[in-house]
Scaffold this active site. Structure first.
Site, PDB file in Angstrom:
ATOM      1  CG  ASP A  29      -1.921   0.764   1.043  1.00  0.00           C
ATOM      2  OD1 ASP A  29      -2.355   1.544   0.148  1.00  0.00           O
ATOM      3  OD2 ASP A  29      -2.764   1.232   2.219  1.00  0.00           O
ATOM      4  CG  LEU A  43       9.168 -16.547  -3.722  1.00  0.00           C
ATOM      5  CD1 LEU A  43       9.369 -16.525  -2.348  1.00  0.00           C
ATOM      6  CD2 LEU A  43       9.515 -15.235  -4.415  1.00  0.00           C
ATOM      7  CG  HIS A  98      -0.684   2.669  -9.070  1.00  0.00           C
ATOM      8  ND1 HIS A  98      -0.688   1.966  -7.905  1.00  0.00           N
ATOM      9  CD2 HIS A  98      -1.768   3.142  -9.445  1.00  0.00           C
ATOM     10  CE1 HIS A  98      -1.845   2.385  -7.489  1.00  0.00           C
ATOM     11  NE2 HIS A  98      -2.554   3.291  -8.381  1.00  0.00           N
TER      12      HIS A  98
HETATM   13  C1  IPE Z   1      -5.464  -2.490  -0.168  1.00  0.00           C
HETATM   14  O1  IPE Z   1      -5.081  -1.189  -0.251  1.00  0.00           O
HETATM   15  C2  IPE Z   1      -5.511  -3.365  -1.499  1.00  0.00           C
HETATM   16  C3  IPE Z   1      -3.912  -3.380  -1.932  1.00  0.00           C
HETATM   17  C4  IPE Z   1      -2.875  -3.100  -1.472  1.00  0.00           C
HETATM   18  C5  IPE Z   1      -4.067  -4.171  -3.313  1.00  0.00           C
HETATM   19  P1  IPE Z   1      -6.078  -0.481  -0.384  1.00  0.00           P
HETATM   20  O2  IPE Z   1      -5.517   0.944  -0.712  1.00  0.00           O
HETATM   21  O3  IPE Z   1      -7.073  -0.352  -1.412  1.00  0.00           O
HETATM   22  O4  IPE Z   1      -6.817  -0.240   0.928  1.00  0.00           O
HETATM   23  P2  IPE Z   1      -7.995   0.613   1.818  1.00  0.00           P
HETATM   24  O5  IPE Z   1      -8.889   1.278   0.744  1.00  0.00           O
HETATM   25  O6  IPE Z   1      -7.042   1.806   2.193  1.00  0.00           O
HETATM   26  O7  IPE Z   1      -8.396   0.063   2.925  1.00  0.00           O
HETATM   27  C1  IPE Z   2      -1.779   0.186  -3.254  1.00  0.00           C
HETATM   28  O1  IPE Z   2      -1.375   1.767  -3.322  1.00  0.00           O
HETATM   29  C2  IPE Z   2      -2.024  -0.351  -4.703  1.00  0.00           C
HETATM   30  C3  IPE Z   2      -3.243  -0.532  -4.966  1.00  0.00           C
HETATM   31  C4  IPE Z   2      -4.261  -0.734  -4.180  1.00  0.00           C
HETATM   32  C5  IPE Z   2      -3.452  -1.034  -6.313  1.00  0.00           C
HETATM   33  P1  IPE Z   2      -2.536   2.813  -3.415  1.00  0.00           P
HETATM   34  O2  IPE Z   2      -2.879   2.918  -4.720  1.00  0.00           O
HETATM   35  O3  IPE Z   2      -3.663   2.422  -2.486  1.00  0.00           O
HETATM   36  O4  IPE Z   2      -1.895   3.909  -2.495  1.00  0.00           O
HETATM   37  P2  IPE Z   2      -2.516   5.024  -1.547  1.00  0.00           P
HETATM   38  O5  IPE Z   2      -2.866   4.052  -0.374  1.00  0.00           O
HETATM   39  O6  IPE Z   2      -3.549   5.759  -2.093  1.00  0.00           O
HETATM   40  O7  IPE Z   2      -1.427   6.018  -1.127  1.00  0.00           O
HETATM   41 MG    MG Z   3      -4.254   2.502  -0.572  1.00  0.00          MG
END
Ligand code: IPE
Ligand code: IPE
Ligand code: MG
Length: 253
Positions: free
Chosen positions: A33, A144, A50
């Protein structure tokens, strides 16, 4: 960890020694995240985060393989992430294609096997095809297991499992009294893997966001403020070292 400064062959020898000697987690799961915030902090569009996050996947996969971890489950896209703007979703959906184009040869060289959990049927055709090809090409690799959770949601997974079990009971394969915790485990997408020993989440959020809810009942949890693109092998090594200090009791004493 000093390990990462050694030449590759030495790392292998040393890590084989380490995993034999000390408690390296068999299965590590990571909620990757913070990509969006990483980009926003730099005045860049979220998709730049990303992209950077994708490159970090390769670094962490290599580190996990070298440490002797057997399964690395990475949460790449949740069933709730479809709520995001179409342009962001479309970009994320292309990333597996890009990732495999760039890194598959290196992963094959590293003997990594690619697997997925989640409903890949709902992914765009090209993305699904690239993933299936990569799974196929790495099916006999013995290093892995890189298990990508894509279009994954734990509640949906459990529901799916319950429906399958119901169907099998209806077909008379077994009766309701034969259903155990193991029956449910064996119907989840993760049926071939043991539960994660260690679950890591980056970016400072302290929640599971519908990830491996059943399987993480006794996982050790590790949270860091570091955003995913900045979570390198060194910090990963720290998480593993911290895990090695934990006393796991599973309800015993
Ligand atoms: C969880 O992250 C999903 C992934 C890392 C793929 P999110 O950014 O979607 O989660 P929330 O919305 O903060 O809970
Ligand atoms: C995690 O990073 C990747 C996915 C959920 C696809 P985020 O896109 O949720 O990044 P933040 O949490 O908004 O910073
Ligand atoms: Mg996120």
């Amino acid at each position: 960890m000093h390990l990462f400064k050694l030449p590759f062959k030495k790392i292998r020898e040393k890590e084989q020694l380490l995993s034999a000697e000390i408690n390296v987690p068999e299965h590590v799961a990571i909620i990757m995240d913070g990509n969006g915030r990483w980009a926003q902090k730099r005045g860049l569009p979220r998709i730049a985060g990303h992209r950077e996050g994708m490159d970090n996947v390769k670094r962490v996969v290599k580190a996990a393989n070298h440490m002797g971890i057997h399964i690395l489950t990475l949460y790449a896209f949740s069933t709730e992430n479809w709520k995001r703007p179409t342009s962001e979703v479309e970009y994320i959906m292309k990333l597996p294609i890009d990732f495999l184009q760039h890194y598959l040869p290196e992963l094959i060289e590293e003997n990594v096997r690619i697997e997925t959990i989640g409903e890949i049927e709902r992914l765009p055709k090209n993305t699904r095809a690239a993933i299936l090809r990569a799974k196929d090409q790495t099916a006999n690799n013995t290093g892995l297991i890189l298990n990508i959770a894509i279009n994954y949601g734990s509640r949906g997974e459990m529901l799916h499992s319950i429906k399958e079990i119901y169907q099998e009971v209806q077909e008379g394969k077994y009766s309701i009294n034969d259903i155990t915790e193991e029956t449910l485990s064996k119907h989840l997408y993760t049926k071939n893997y043991q539960d994660p020993d260690l679950l890591i989440r980056t970016s400072g959020e302290v929640r599971l966001s519908n990830f491996l809810l059943w399987q993480s009942a006794y996982s050790e949890l590790w949270f860091t403020e570091t955003l995913w693109p900045d979570f390198g092998p060194e910090e990963f090594g720290k998480a593993i070292q911290d895990f090695q200090q934990r006393k796991r009791r599973f309800g015993g004493i």
